[in-house]
Motif scaffolding. Structure first.
Motif, mmCIF file in Angstrom:
data_model
loop_
_atom_site.group_PDB
_atom_site.id
_atom_site.type_symbol
_atom_site.label_atom_id
_atom_site.label_comp_id
_atom_site.label_asym_id
_atom_site.label_seq_id
_atom_site.Cartn_x
_atom_site.Cartn_y
_atom_site.Cartn_z
ATOM 1 N N UNK A 1 58.959 34.734 36.677
ATOM 2 C CA UNK A 1 58.474 35.345 35.441
ATOM 3 C C UNK A 1 59.209 36.648 35.142
ATOM 4 N N UNK A 2 59.536 36.883 33.864
ATOM 5 C CA UNK A 2 60.218 38.124 33.494
ATOM 6 C C UNK A 2 59.420 39.369 33.880
ATOM 7 N N UNK A 3 58.099 39.291 33.818
ATOM 8 C CA UNK A 3 57.239 40.418 34.183
ATOM 9 C C UNK A 3 57.495 40.893 35.603
ATOM 10 N N UNK A 4 57.877 39.969 36.468
ATOM 11 C CA UNK A 4 58.121 40.278 37.874
ATOM 12 C C UNK A 4 59.611 40.210 38.211
ATOM 13 N N UNK A 5 60.458 40.594 37.266
ATOM 14 C CA UNK A 5 61.910 40.548 37.447
ATOM 15 C C UNK A 5 62.399 39.155 37.839
ATOM 16 N N UNK A 6 61.803 38.147 37.231
ATOM 17 C CA UNK A 6 62.136 36.732 37.458
ATOM 18 C C UNK A 6 61.937 36.297 38.911
ATOM 19 N N UNK A 7 61.040 36.982 39.598
ATOM 20 C CA UNK A 7 60.650 36.564 40.943
ATOM 21 C C UNK A 7 59.411 35.680 40.823
ATOM 22 N N UNK A 8 59.182 34.856 41.811
ATOM 23 C CA UNK A 8 57.950 34.084 41.868
ATOM 24 C C UNK A 8 56.819 35.044 42.228
ATOM 25 N N UNK A 9 55.716 35.016 41.503
ATOM 26 C CA UNK A 9 54.600 35.892 41.877
ATOM 27 C C UNK A 9 54.165 35.699 43.333
ATOM 28 N N UNK A 10 54.233 34.475 43.824
ATOM 29 C CA UNK A 10 53.832 34.200 45.205
ATOM 30 C C UNK A 10 54.695 34.974 46.202
ATOM 31 N N UNK A 11 55.930 35.287 45.828
ATOM 32 C CA UNK A 11 56.826 36.021 46.721
ATOM 33 C C UNK A 11 56.441 37.494 46.844
ATOM 34 N N UNK A 12 55.539 37.973 45.987
ATOM 35 C CA UNK A 12 55.116 39.373 46.004
ATOM 36 C C UNK A 12 53.908 39.612 46.908
ATOM 37 N N UNK A 13 53.347 38.531 47.441
ATOM 38 C CA UNK A 13 52.108 38.644 48.196
ATOM 39 C C UNK A 13 52.272 39.209 49.600
ATOM 40 N N UNK A 14 53.483 39.601 49.964
ATOM 41 C CA UNK A 14 53.675 40.184 51.291
ATOM 42 C C UNK A 14 53.365 41.684 51.296
ATOM 43 N N UNK A 15 53.026 42.248 50.127
ATOM 44 C CA UNK A 15 52.655 43.662 50.057
ATOM 45 C C UNK A 15 51.376 43.822 49.239
ATOM 46 N N UNK A 16 50.632 44.872 49.515
ATOM 47 C CA UNK A 16 49.435 45.144 48.715
ATOM 48 C C UNK A 16 49.822 45.525 47.294
ATOM 49 N N UNK A 17 51.010 46.112 47.137
ATOM 50 C CA UNK A 17 51.481 46.438 45.788
ATOM 51 C C UNK A 17 51.701 45.166 44.970
ATOM 52 N N UNK A 18 52.187 44.117 45.624
ATOM 53 C CA UNK A 18 52.372 42.834 44.960
ATOM 54 C C UNK A 18 51.046 42.238 44.517
ATOM 55 N N UNK A 19 50.052 42.313 45.392
ATOM 56 C CA UNK A 19 48.714 41.846 45.023
ATOM 57 C C UNK A 19 48.235 42.589 43.772
ATOM 58 N N UNK A 20 48.399 43.914 43.786
ATOM 59 C CA UNK A 20 47.934 44.732 42.658
ATOM 60 C C UNK A 20 48.701 44.418 41.384
ATOM 61 N N UNK A 21 49.992 44.228 41.489
ATOM 62 C CA UNK A 21 50.824 43.887 40.333
ATOM 63 C C UNK A 21 50.349 42.581 39.692
ATOM 64 N N UNK A 22 50.049 41.591 40.513
ATOM 65 C CA UNK A 22 49.565 40.308 40.000
ATOM 66 C C UNK A 22 48.179 40.466 39.393
ATOM 67 N N UNK A 23 47.298 41.227 40.049
ATOM 68 C CA UNK A 23 45.955 41.493 39.495
ATOM 69 C C UNK A 23 46.067 42.165 38.126
ATOM 70 N N UNK A 24 46.965 43.149 38.010
ATOM 71 C CA UNK A 24 47.154 43.847 36.733
ATOM 72 C C UNK A 24 47.622 42.881 35.648
ATOM 73 N N UNK A 25 48.542 41.994 36.004
ATOM 74 C CA UNK A 25 49.053 41.025 35.039
ATOM 75 C C UNK A 25 47.954 40.048 34.623
ATOM 76 N N UNK A 26 47.113 39.645 35.557
ATOM 77 C CA UNK A 26 45.991 38.765 35.220
ATOM 78 C C UNK A 26 45.055 39.445 34.223
ATOM 79 N N UNK A 27 44.848 40.746 34.398
ATOM 80 C CA UNK A 27 44.020 41.502 33.447
ATOM 81 C C UNK A 27 44.631 41.512 32.057
#
Length: 150
Positions: A116-142
């Motif tokens: 996704x462009x929102x995540x610099x064309x990374x898979x959101x699932x690839x961000x789950x190795x950090x708490x910041x990634x969890x928060x980034x996805x939560x923010x996008x869901x909001x």
């Protein structure tokens, strides 16, 4: 019988449900999650969550910050450590939230595996190795929930 009940509570806590009204919600909310994190999630409940989310053992180990081999060594009725349990609960909560926003678990799982462009064309699932990634996805869901698209 007490052990079976404890597993049922853990399994229900980590289970993703399509109908949010039917979701298991612990009586005192975050305090129950804190207690479950401290006492440890059973490996069996974690593996059920993993199957439901279509996570490989490798993906699960990366999110939980433990080696795949260490995860394999746990007996099914063994309790995981506090940090690992906390990350498992966070993963479950994220997917429950995504299911509510996207209307189905399958839709959210597909979104999580789409660059996704929102995540610099990374898979959101690839961000789950950090708490910041969890928060980034939560923010996008909001933002998605409120109709705000980047």
């Amino acid at each position: 019988m007490k052990h079976a009940r404890k597993y049922q509570v853990q399994e229900n806590t980590l289970m993703i449900v399509e109908n949010p009204g039917a979701a298991y919600t612990p009586g005192s909310g975050y305090y129950d999650f804190i207690e479950l994190s401290r006492s440890g999630v059973l490996k069996r409940a974690l593996l059920n969550l993993s199957r439901q989310l279509s996570f490989s053992l490798t993906e699960l180990a990366q999110v939980l910050h433990i080696s795949e081999r260490t995860l394999q060594r746990y007996a099914d009725d063994a309790k995981l450590g506090a940090d690992t349990s906390e990350r498992a609960i966070l993963l479950s909560q994220l997917y429950q939230r995504g299911t509510e926003v996207f209307g189905s678990l399958e839709n959210f799982k597909e979104w999580m595996r789409t660059p996704l462009p929102t995540f610099n064309y990374q898979l959101p699932i690839s961000l789950l190795d950090t708490t910041f990634g969890f928060q980034l996805i939560e923010d996008e869901l909001g933002r998605i929930e409120h109709g705000i698209f980047a």
